[in-house]
Design a protein around this motif. Structure first.
Motif, PDB file in Angstrom:
ATOM      1  N   THR A  43      -6.701   2.929   3.774  1.00 53.50           N
ATOM      2  CA  THR A  43      -5.397   3.512   3.457  1.00 53.50           C
ATOM      3  C   THR A  43      -5.528   5.031   3.364  1.00 53.50           C
ATOM      4  O   THR A  43      -6.619   5.568   3.219  1.00 53.50           O
TER       5      THR A  43
ATOM      6  N   VAL B 237      -0.048   4.985   2.298  1.00 46.10           N
ATOM      7  CA  VAL B 237       0.398   4.488   0.989  1.00 46.10           C
ATOM      8  C   VAL B 237       0.946   5.655   0.177  1.00 46.10           C
ATOM      9  O   VAL B 237       0.633   6.818   0.434  1.00 46.10           O
ATOM     10  N   GLU B 238       1.785   5.320  -0.783  1.00 44.22           N
ATOM     11  CA  GLU B 238       2.336   6.345  -1.671  1.00 44.22           C
ATOM     12  C   GLU B 238       1.263   6.786  -2.667  1.00 44.22           C
ATOM     13  O   GLU B 238       0.587   5.959  -3.265  1.00 44.22           O
TER      14      GLU B 238
END
Length: 653
Positions: free
Chosen positions: A509, A569-570
């Motif tokens: 990620t 991803v945040e």
């Protein structure tokens, strides 16, 4: 040697040593019950108080804290279901279910007694290690010690939660920050950006607090809740817990042995030992099993191991100057502050202090377990206090401790800068222990390298011991890559559905914070190379090595994200950075108005408008902060930044 053993026992039984040890145990207990704050930040808070202390007494205080943190964090794990630190994650699995069944007292008494036994067994094993390792260490030259340091760095990077390249980059950044200041071989200045404060480098206290304490405090302030979200009573069963440990004494001994051995390997932190022994217990114990649902053996196994692991981590720290964990890295810095050089001197000149450390570990584990048992009920009440009420006190303590490093305003601004790095590392999952251990090992590694070149030339790196350690280092670096390639090959051979599932589980990620860190690190690597390019070879070779770690690791992270199709991803970091900006404002105001006035005003405003506390609570906490600062100023003859206001309203010291 026998005289040193007896001398060590005599030192720890003095009244002053016991008092300082009790102080360390008490502070460690308080630090342990605050989830996330952890032993590294707590140890860093104690470091400023070591200046000028007698080494024996200072070691007693440090050992008291080292020993009790893996015990104290059990409160959070059992009562709240939150790991108090990385070394108590597995305890949650069965400790919290037991608490929900009304058996918290049973879980706590088992955990404390297991920790006691594990700590004492670990201290005994440490004694045996010292006896066995003595001839080996005496045969090491600077070359072996240098490559051993590299092995420690490699292990830390490799074990960075499966993020090899992030670990290498973080370690490289720590090495580069540790290389700031003056080259030990030639006295040439480097990497100081023309800032006078950086001519001597950044102090360990500031780095330790910035990289660990600041991010944890900010996270707890963002949550704005009490430490314990779900309240659980202690219930009954204290005697039952003691009986459980007795009935599982074999498991206690085996897990303590595993913890001691694993602890001697640099980089294998408590969380690895915790899960390893938990898995061992779940597979090997006989009879009916309820692991994960409240099996007391799921508490006994990891608690026996994590205290023993803290003892094992002292082996590479004391004998080779290679810290086995983040806490050991801070302990290593404490040794250096006390004028003690790890390595050969700890088993020759300072052998009595080495046994002082070992006996202190054993005694502190006994005291820590006794304190936890006696204070279990009031400590459990402390977990119900909202963190917003504690935040001004801890923040003031962090600023106080950081300022004692060199008593310069640069300490505070460096704290904020390192805190920003720590905040982003935490948000994006980069290894903060790798950064800290790189920083701590940098001066020793460079000195060993310089001595090896000066005394033995390049031939020193052809010694058999050096080649063996280099081979182990190469294996440590190649092992994760080989395992990953093997896993991919197996996945290809298996059916498509199973492969898809595995890939999804191991999918890389990335987020905005990752990108900021990668770009920032590459920029720092380029600027650092430009800074050191013209100084002498012996002065720039170590920074260059650090730049290779930093730039290579960051570049590999970028390539990995690009080629492996990482999922975005945040990574929300804005709120944390806003809190950090608020702390920077506090530092600026303290620089202008004075530290004591700012601490009082800041506490009043925070408790009134953020914590919304009762007026009596506000007054008591604020007066307590002012009394502490003025008391320490009087006792230790300290000078805080006086600014415009402190000089007018406070008496001169």
């Amino acid at each position: 040697m026998f005289e040193s053993m007896v001398s060590g026992i005599g030192q720890i039984l003095t009244v002053s040593h016991l008092l300082y040890m009790c102080l360390g145990v008490s502070v460690g207990l308080l630090v342990g019950i605050i989830p996330g704050l952890g032993g590294i930040a707590g140890m860093a808070l104690l470091l400023p108080f070591l200046y000028g202390m007698d080494p024996g007494l200072a070691l007693g205080m440090l050992m008291g804290m080292v020993a009790v943190i893996p015990t104290g964090d059990t409160f959070a794990s059992v009562l709240m279901g939150i790991p108090g630190s990385s070394s108590s994650q597995a305890t949650v699995m069965d400790g919290f279910p037991l608490a929900k069944k009304g058996q918290a007292a049973r879980a706590l008494s088992s955990a404390f007694l297991s920790s006691l036994c594990g700590g004492v067994i670990g201290a005994l094993i440490l004694t045996i290690f010292i006896l066995m390792a003595r001839p080996l260490v005496l045969g090491f030259s600077s070359s072996e010690l240098f490559v051993l340091t590299m092995l420690g760095l490699a292990m830390v990077a490799v074990l960075s939660g499966g993020q090899l390249f992030k670990g290498i980059a973080a370690c490289g950044l720590g090495l580069l920050v540790g290389a700031m200041g003056t080259a030990p071989a030639t006295g040439e200045f480097r990497l100081n950006m023309g800032i006078e404060y950086l001519f001597d480098g950044i102090p360990l206290v500031v780095v330790g607090l910035g990289i660990f304490a600041i991010p944890e405090i900010i996270e707890l302030m963002i949550q704005k809740s009490s430490i314990a979200r779900d309240q659980a009573g202690l219930g009954k069963g204290w005697k039952r817990g003691v009986l459980d440990v007795w009935q599982n004494r074999g498991l206690v001994a085996r897990c303590a042995g595993i913890g001691s051995i694993i602890g001697t390997i640099p980089g294998l932190a408590g969380s690895v030992v915790d899960w390893l022994t938990y898995g061992y217990a779940s597979r090997t114990v006989k009879g009916e099993k309820h692991f994960g649902q409240g099996d007391i053996r799921g508490v006994i196994a990891p608690e026996s191991a994590n205290n023993a692991c803290a003892c094992g981590a002292m082996v590479p720290t004391l004998l080779f100057g290679v810290p086995g964990s983040g806490t050991a890295a801070i302990f290593l810095g404490g040794l250096l502050l006390l004028g003690l050089e790890p390595g050969v001197s700890m088993i020759t000149t300072h052998l009595d202090l080495t046994y002082n450390i070992i006996w202190s570990l054993a005694l502190a584990n006994i005291l820590g377990a006794a304190f936890c048992l006696m204070l279990a009920r009031p400590v459990a009440q402390l977990t119900r206090v909202p963190f917003a009420l504690i935040a001004p006190v801890i923040t003031m303590l962090v600023l106080f401790a950081a300022y004692q490093a060199t008593r310069s305003l640069g300490d505070w601004y460096s704290l904020i800068a390192i805190g920003a790095i720590g905040l982003m590392f935490k948000q994006a999952g980069w290894s903060r222990p790798a950064f800290l251990i790189g920083f701590v090992l940098a001066p020793g590694a460079e000195t060993y390298f310089y001595q090896s070149i000066q005394f033995n030339g390049l031939a020193g790196f052809m010694r058999p011991g050096v080649l063996i350690i280099l081979s182990i280092t190469a294996l440590a670096l190649l092992y994760p890559l080989g395992r990953k390639l093997l896993a991919r090959r197996r996945n290809t051979a298996s059916d498509k559905t199973a492969a898809t599932t595995v890939v999804e589980k191991t999918q890389a990620t990335w987020g905005v914070v990752d990108m900021i860190l990668v770009v920032g690190m590459l920029l720092v690597a380029a600027l650092s190379w430009y800074d050191v390019r013209d100084i002498s070879f012996i002065a720039h070779v170590f920074p260059m090595l650090s730049i290779v770690f930093l730039g290579g690791g960051a570049l590999a992270v970028a390539i990995q994200i690009r080629t492996e199709g990482a999922i975005r991803v945040e990574q929300p970091a804005l709120q944390g950075l806003c809190w950090l900006a608020g702390l920077l404002m506090v530092v600026v105001v303290a620089s202008v108005l004075g530290f004591v006035s700012t601490a009082a005003l800041g506490s009043l405003l925070f408790l009134t408008f953020v914590a919304r506390a009762h007026w009596l609570t506000i007054v008591l906490i604020t007066l307590g902060i002012v009394a502490f600062l003025l008391g320490m100023q009087s006792l230790l003859s300290l000078q805080y930044p006086s600014g415009l206001l402190d000089g007018l309203i406070l008496p001169s010291s």
